[in-house]
Design a protein around this motif. Structure first.
Motif, PDB file in Angstrom:
ATOM      1  N   SER A  95       0.851  -1.194   0.000  1.00 22.77           N
ATOM      2  CA  SER A  95       0.000   0.000   0.000  1.00 22.77           C
ATOM      3  C   SER A  95       0.877   1.229   0.000  1.00 22.77           C
ATOM      4  O   SER A  95       2.037   1.182   0.421  1.00 22.77           O
ATOM      5  CB  SER A  95      -0.923   0.021   1.221  1.00 22.77           C
ATOM      6  N   ALA A 138       0.145   5.618   0.482  1.00 21.45           N
ATOM      7  CA  ALA A 138      -0.755   6.771   0.572  1.00 21.45           C
ATOM      8  C   ALA A 138       0.076   8.039   0.666  1.00 21.45           C
ATOM      9  O   ALA A 138       1.016   8.113   1.458  1.00 21.45           O
ATOM     10  CB  ALA A 138      -1.656   6.642   1.800  1.00 21.45           C
ATOM     11  N   TYR A 142      -4.998   4.852   6.208  1.00 19.57           N
ATOM     12  CA  TYR A 142      -5.255   4.535   4.803  1.00 19.57           C
ATOM     13  C   TYR A 142      -4.296   3.443   4.314  1.00 19.57           C
ATOM     14  O   TYR A 142      -4.711   2.502   3.633  1.00 19.57           O
ATOM     15  CB  TYR A 142      -5.093   5.794   3.948  1.00 19.57           C
ATOM     16  N   ALA A 143      -3.021   3.564   4.668  1.00 18.46           N
ATOM     17  CA  ALA A 143      -2.035   2.579   4.222  1.00 18.46           C
ATOM     18  C   ALA A 143      -2.330   1.197   4.800  1.00 18.46           C
ATOM     19  O   ALA A 143      -2.225   0.178   4.104  1.00 18.46           O
ATOM     20  CB  ALA A 143      -0.635   3.029   4.612  1.00 18.46           C
ATOM     21  N   ASN A 152      -5.283   0.062   5.835  1.00 19.52           N
ATOM     22  CA  ASN A 152      -6.516  -0.443   5.229  1.00 19.52           C
ATOM     23  C   ASN A 152      -6.279  -0.952   3.816  1.00 19.52           C
ATOM     24  O   ASN A 152      -6.801  -2.001   3.425  1.00 19.52           O
ATOM     25  CB  ASN A 152      -7.582   0.662   5.217  1.00 19.52           C
ATOM     26  N   GLU A 153      -5.475  -0.206   3.047  1.00 16.44           N
ATOM     27  CA  GLU A 153      -5.185  -0.636   1.673  1.00 16.44           C
ATOM     28  C   GLU A 153      -4.421  -1.952   1.652  1.00 16.44           C
ATOM     29  O   GLU A 153      -4.610  -2.782   0.755  1.00 16.44           O
ATOM     30  CB  GLU A 153      -4.399   0.446   0.932  1.00 16.44           C
ATOM     31  N   ASP A 164      -4.822  -4.196   3.833  1.00 13.68           N
ATOM     32  CA  ASP A 164      -5.684  -5.142   4.540  1.00 13.68           C
ATOM     33  C   ASP A 164      -4.992  -5.681   5.794  1.00 13.68           C
ATOM     34  O   ASP A 164      -4.946  -6.883   6.036  1.00 13.68           O
ATOM     35  CB  ASP A 164      -6.087  -6.306   3.617  1.00 13.68           C
TER      36      ASP A 164
END
Length: 352
Positions: A45, A47, A80-81, A83-84, A86
């Protein structure tokens, strides 16, 4: 057991893991970024929050505004990172962070966030030099790339030719004696009345111009591989002002192309000289200026002619980002280089 003792006790097991996932944070200037990187080579990921709209009205980065924006954005970028990718925070193996060089207030935001996350989770804290991060962006673009190789790092604050002898081992061959290439591009763009950030806009304008329209001087430096852009920048400014005072009209495209040609030629000539003198077969570019179309084209042509394999980072990895910091952090971790909670920002940090 103290935080650092806990981290050191688990270091060998962590280094032996098949897959090591590092959460990285970058906040050295005007981008707030977070990323999760696996084994220094794979982006899970990435962000990036850019502050360009905040600083555009001032024509450049305002440190206080940058620091406040980092404070506001850093937690969101980390979330965000994760979550991206997972992942939860507990799923990452270590925390990497830029601790220099850069703006002190901006750096402190990232360092403070990384220290808090590391302490809360007993994850190793890995300090990363921002310049090293730019070099490691090439590992993310080219998984096959391994040291040794020569790398030109060209950005708004840095212009270095480095011999990458091993992961985390660098030897300085040459550097700018005054202004950096990116800074020179931005100043020239301002003279041409281009909005901030001017470097990419100057590049776009230069693609439509005649690079031989304005003759600009070539700097002579004591070191064979050193650069100097201050005189070139002054000569360009004087040339433009002289034309204006005489009532002469010059196409902005031609002015941009002439200046870009002079900067690119300086970077190309010195870097290729270093590569040939050191008999390397691999050469990489890094930093924000490595996104310049004229620079990339010139190096592609020169390296093809010299039989040198050229490595260019993806355009999205040329500017500041946390993915490159995560790559550098992995190799620092493999060398056992972790920090305790006294880690502080170092705005004037040197790579070598």
């Amino acid at each position: 057991m103290s935080y650092i003792a806990t981290c050191r006790a688990g270091l060998a097991a962590l280094q032996a893991k098949k897959e090591v996932n590092i959460l990285a944070i970058e906040s050295s200037c005007d981008e707030t970024a977070a990323a999760v990187i696996q084994n220094g080579r794979k982006i899970l990921s990435s962000a990036v929050f850019t502050q360009i709209p905040l600083h555009a009205v001032y024509g450049g980065v305002v440190p206080e505004i940058a620091s406040r924006a980092h404070v506001d954005a850093v937690d969101r970028m980390v979330d965000y990172a994760l979550n991206e990718a997972d992942m939860k925070l507990r799923d990452v193996d270590a925390i990497g962070v830029t601790y220099g060089p850069g703006l002190v207030g901006a750096l402190l935001t990232g360092v403070s966030c990384a220290k808090a996350l590391a302490y809360a989770t007993d994850k190793p804290l890995i300090p990363v030099n921002h310049i090293e991060g730019h070099i490691c962006a090439n590992y993310l673009t080219h998984p096959e790339l391994t040291p040794p190789f020569i790398c030109l790092v060209a950005s708004g604050g840095h212009s270095h030719i480095l011999m990458v002898e091993d992961y985390g081992v660098y030897r300085l061959l040459g550097c700018t004696q005054d202004d950096a290439a990116g800074e020179a591009f931005d100043k020239a763009a301002r003279v041409l009345h281009l909005p901030y950030p001017g470097g990419p806009l100057l590049d776009k304008l230069a693609q439509q111009g005649n690079p031989g329209a304005v003759k600009l001087p070539t700097a002579h430096t004591p070191g064979a591989y050193d650069f100097s852009f201050s005189g070139l920048k002054t000569a360009f400014i004087n040339a433009v002002h002289t034309m204006e005072q005489r009532g002469e009209t010059a196409r902005p495209e031609d002015l941009a192309a002439s200046f870009q040609h002079a900067v690119v030629k300086a970077l190309l000539d010195k870097t290729m000289l270093a590569a040939l003198d050191h008999h390397v077969t691999k050469l990489a570019l890094a930093g924000g200026v490595s996104a310049n179309s004229g620079l990339r084209a010139a190096f592609e042509q020169a390296c093809q002619k010299a039989g040198i394999t050229l490595y260019l980072p993806q355009l999205k990895l040329c500017g500041d980002n946390a993915a490159m910091i995560g790559s550098a952090a992995y190799y620092r971790l493999m060398r056992g280089e972790i920090a305790d909670l006294s880690l502080n920002a170092k705005p004037a940090l040197r790579l070598v």
